[in-house]
Scaffold this active site. Sequence first.
Site, short mmCIF file in Angstrom:
data_model
loop_
_atom_site.label_atom_id
_atom_site.label_comp_id
_atom_site.label_asym_id
_atom_site.label_seq_id
_atom_site.Cartn_x
_atom_site.Cartn_y
_atom_site.Cartn_z
N ALA A 70 0.81 -1.36 -0.42
CA ALA A 70 -0.07 0.59 -0.05
C ALA A 70 1.28 1.44 0.29
CB ALA A 70 -1.17 0.05 1.36
N GLU A 116 1.93 -10.37 -1.30
CA GLU A 116 0.48 -10.96 -1.47
C GLU A 116 0.12 -10.91 -2.75
OE1 GLU A 116 -1.74 -9.72 2.98
OE2 GLU A 116 -0.48 -8.36 1.87
N GLU A 136 4.01 -7.03 8.45
CA GLU A 136 3.05 -6.02 9.01
C GLU A 136 3.03 -5.83 11.00
OE1 GLU A 136 1.34 -6.99 4.51
OE2 GLU A 136 3.00 -7.66 6.18
#
Length: 262
Positions: A70, A116, A136
């Site tokens: 992101a 991912e 994460e």
Amino acid sequence: MADTEDDVVLYEVVEQHIGLVTLNRPAKRNAVNGAVARTLDAIVKQTEADPAIWAVVITSAEGPTFCAGADLAEVAAGRADELSTPDGGFAGFVEARRVKPWIAAVKGSALGGGLEISLACDLRVVSTETIVGLPEVKRGLIAGAGGIYRLPRQIPRAIALEMIATGEPIGAARAEALGLVNRVVPADQVVETALGLAKAICANAPIAVRESLQVARLAAEVPEDVSIAATRQAFDRLVVSEDFAEGPRAFVEKRAPRWTGR
């Protein structure tokens, strides 16, 4: 480089029946913003609908990172919801319904969302310098784009849990030894190698490949009786195709089959 819908993700047909997708935000380590998610979502739908495309390779622009996940600047600006699409999930990709095979060609590190995206593909080719991981938890987050459930399906459970809980990455050689990746090659051979795998796939009957993969993808998640039923259903769909007749006919006539995908 301006982040327009036209250039953040590139798509081209590079070989017969093979599409090549390139994440193209090198200045942002190919991180996912809203434009990436929307464009990749559209490309997935385009390739699924195109009968001439039988396999797709996804790679990234030059740089040390395949995809940084992101774009945190977008998240900080309150636009986190734009990084996913209703049909594709994160990056417009990780939850997309796809029947055609996708191959990740990872030239740099694949951490967090980058891993991912590659886990959502069927096959993975990485460079010798590649590291993969889900960091994460180091930032108070979870790998919510599939990492925390796909990684344990790909490698031994204890190793997956260690990677998820510690956030520590592993190198390409160990990833290969664990069965997480299909090939480890020098960086300048990653895309070529991935395209080679795509060519090997496209030498086969495309409907047979798609039907086989749909059963195989779920094999580790469902009881055997469900897989048996799914295999029978796949065979019923396959048997009415032109290619089902072409394969045996080509064998008898001692020639290469001419697949139509119909």
